[in-house]
Motif scaffolding. Structure first.
Motif, PDB file in Angstrom:
ATOM      1  N   LEU A 198     -35.415  45.033  44.794  1.00 22.09           N
ATOM      2  CA  LEU A 198     -36.278  44.928  45.967  1.00 22.09           C
ATOM      3  C   LEU A 198     -37.676  45.355  45.559  1.00 22.09           C
ATOM      4  CD1 LEU A 198     -34.165  46.529  48.854  1.00 22.09           C
ATOM      5  CD2 LEU A 198     -35.002  44.180  48.776  1.00 22.09           C
ATOM      6  N   THR A 199     -38.680  44.811  46.218  1.00 23.17           N
ATOM      7  CA  THR A 199     -40.042  45.252  45.963  1.00 23.17           C
ATOM      8  C   THR A 199     -40.365  46.408  46.901  1.00 23.17           C
ATOM      9  OG1 THR A 199     -40.707  43.036  45.285  1.00 23.17           O
ATOM     10  CG2 THR A 199     -42.469  44.574  45.868  1.00 23.17           C
ATOM     11  N   ILE A 200     -40.634  47.567  46.306  1.00 25.89           N
ATOM     12  CA  ILE A 200     -40.901  48.789  47.055  1.00 25.89           C
ATOM     13  C   ILE A 200     -42.296  49.281  46.685  1.00 25.89           C
ATOM     14  CG2 ILE A 200     -40.167  51.168  47.499  1.00 25.89           C
ATOM     15  CD1 ILE A 200     -38.117  49.076  48.393  1.00 25.89           C
ATOM     16  N   ASN A 201     -43.192  49.340  47.666  1.00 25.97           N
ATOM     17  CA  ASN A 201     -44.569  49.772  47.396  1.00 25.97           C
ATOM     18  C   ASN A 201     -45.165  49.015  46.200  1.00 25.97           C
ATOM     19  OD1 ASN A 201     -44.727  51.608  49.557  1.00 25.97           O
ATOM     20  ND2 ASN A 201     -43.699  53.201  48.373  1.00 25.97           N
ATOM     21  N   THR A 206     -38.042  47.114  42.093  1.00 23.25           N
ATOM     22  CA  THR A 206     -37.175  48.277  41.944  1.00 23.25           C
ATOM     23  C   THR A 206     -35.720  47.853  41.840  1.00 23.25           C
ATOM     24  OG1 THR A 206     -38.731  49.624  43.231  1.00 23.25           O
ATOM     25  CG2 THR A 206     -36.474  50.453  43.021  1.00 23.25           C
ATOM     26  N   TYR A 219     -31.758  48.541  41.957  1.00 25.19           N
ATOM     27  CA  TYR A 219     -30.820  49.467  42.593  1.00 25.19           C
ATOM     28  C   TYR A 219     -29.411  48.907  42.477  1.00 25.19           C
ATOM     29  CZ  TYR A 219     -30.514  46.282  46.588  1.00 25.19           C
ATOM     30  OH  TYR A 219     -30.295  45.184  47.382  1.00 25.19           O
ATOM     31  N   TYR A 233     -30.678  54.054  41.863  1.00 26.67           N
ATOM     32  CA  TYR A 233     -31.820  53.170  41.611  1.00 26.67           C
ATOM     33  C   TYR A 233     -32.645  53.716  40.462  1.00 26.67           C
ATOM     34  CZ  TYR A 233     -34.942  56.542  43.931  1.00 26.67           C
ATOM     35  OH  TYR A 233     -35.653  57.667  44.251  1.00 26.67           O
ATOM     36  N   SER A 252     -36.839  48.939  36.612  1.00 26.80           N
ATOM     37  CA  SER A 252     -37.886  48.924  37.640  1.00 26.80           C
ATOM     38  C   SER A 252     -39.249  48.760  36.984  1.00 26.80           C
ATOM     39  CB  SER A 252     -37.859  50.225  38.463  1.00 26.80           C
ATOM     40  OG  SER A 252     -36.706  50.283  39.277  1.00 26.80           O
ATOM     41  N   ASP A 289     -41.260  56.029  47.967  1.00 26.11           N
ATOM     42  CA  ASP A 289     -40.512  54.876  47.449  1.00 26.11           C
ATOM     43  C   ASP A 289     -39.072  54.910  47.941  1.00 26.11           C
ATOM     44  OD1 ASP A 289     -42.751  54.081  46.000  1.00 26.11           O
ATOM     45  OD2 ASP A 289     -41.970  54.741  44.051  1.00 26.11           O
ATOM     46  N   GLN A 315     -38.700  54.193  51.648  1.00 25.88           N
ATOM     47  CA  GLN A 315     -38.830  52.768  51.950  1.00 25.88           C
ATOM     48  C   GLN A 315     -37.613  51.982  51.476  1.00 25.88           C
ATOM     49  OE1 GLN A 315     -41.731  49.106  50.682  1.00 25.88           O
ATOM     50  NE2 GLN A 315     -42.782  50.989  51.302  1.00 25.88           N
ATOM     51  N   LEU A 316     -37.050  52.365  50.327  1.00 20.25           N
ATOM     52  CA  LEU A 316     -35.835  51.706  49.844  1.00 20.25           C
ATOM     53  C   LEU A 316     -34.700  51.890  50.848  1.00 20.25           C
ATOM     54  CD1 LEU A 316     -34.261  50.218  47.612  1.00 20.25           C
ATOM     55  CD2 LEU A 316     -33.870  52.443  46.515  1.00 20.25           C
ATOM     56  N   LYS A 359     -35.313  49.585  53.799  1.00 27.79           N
ATOM     57  CA  LYS A 359     -35.052  48.167  53.507  1.00 27.79           C
ATOM     58  C   LYS A 359     -33.561  47.866  53.393  1.00 27.79           C
ATOM     59  CE  LYS A 359     -39.383  46.513  51.616  1.00 27.79           C
ATOM     60  NZ  LYS A 359     -39.985  45.532  50.688  1.00 27.79           N
TER      61      LYS A 359
END
Length: 262
Positions: A3-6, A10, A12, A52, A60, A75, A78-79, A82
């Motif tokens: 997933l794109t985090i900030n 990333t 996981y 992750y 990552s 981060d 937010q993960l 999401k």
């Protein structure tokens, strides 16, 4: 999975056979999510287990800018958002333990319980140049250059002799860590200080230290337990990577703590 985090891609891994409460494991500097493989196998039947790779580690992406431990906690918050996790039991090792502390401070609603492993409450000012030197050395010579010295700090001689295959895997992970990823994370560690905010943490907290940890002496870890109201402190017969060296005792300790927390 990614997933794109900030703005950072990333990686996981989610193990949710048990479909139970969320449990997050955060790895050490120059590590990746694989350090928690054994723990994920143990806990996945009763928990939704999330591992992750921190920015600049494992698979990552490397952050283009400098960052702080607070940013790494953001981060993770937010993960979790999401992935649809309302909150989680959080276990962090080394830099991961610093991230866990900051998550409990800055995103208390995301934390069900807190387990801090081999991490201090702050980095003393006289220790900060050590991280700057490591960062500069790695930028010049690569992370492979620090494998031997790092393994000597992380694992006791007895464990290294008895489990060469584990030592080799961990060494390979260190060597694969991008130099810039390591350097930026080391800079973030050098500026870490959670002392003033730890007394505000209201979550059930377990602090685990290694009796033979020279990188983060157990007295430094105990400061976390002393600062968080009601925190429990446990000392294991290990160096820095107590979840690896004392995997059975560590898993039993965390399992008992989590039973009391759920």
């Amino acid at each position: 999975m990614q997933l794109t985090i900030n703005r950072i891609d990333t990686r996981y891994v989610l193990d949710n056979e048990g479909g139970g409460p969320w449990l997050v494991f955060i790895h050490q500097l120059a590590g990746d999510l694989s350090v928690w493989d054994q723990m994920a196998g143990y806990f996945r039947h009763g928990f939704t287990v999330l591992r992750y790779d921190l920015r600049g580690h494992g698979e990552s992406g490397v952050s283009p800018d400098s960052f702080t431990i607070d940013d790494l906690a953001d981060d993770l918050a937010q993960l979790l958002d999401k992935l649809g996790a309302p909150s989680a039991h959080v276990v962090g090792l080394s830099i991961g333990g610093m991230v866990a502390q900051k998550l409990a401070i800055n995103h208390a609603d995301k934390v069900e319980s807190l387990t801090v492993v081999g991490a201090p409450a702050f980095i003393p000012e006289d220790a900060r140049p050590t991280f700057a030197r490591r960062a500069a050395s790695v930028r010049e010579r690569g992370t492979a250059s620090i494998v031997e010295a790092t393994l000597e700090r992380w694992l006791t001689p007895e464990f290294r002799k008895a489990h060469p295959e584990v030592v080799e895997q961990i060494g390979d992970t260190i060597a694969r860590t991008p130099a810039e990823g390591f350097a930026r994370a080391a800079a973030a560690v050098s500026r870490f200080d959670a002392r003033d905010a730890l007394p505000s943490v209201k979550k059930r907290t377990l602090v685990v230290a290694g009796q033979h940890d020279v990188g983060t002496p157990h007295a430094a870890s105990k400061l976390v337990a002393d600062a968080v109201p009601g925190a429990r402190f446990e000392l294991l017969n290990a160096a820095h990577l107590s979840p690896v060296e004392e995997s059975q005792r560590f898993s039993a300790l965390v399992a008992g703590f989590l039973r009391d927390s759920t």
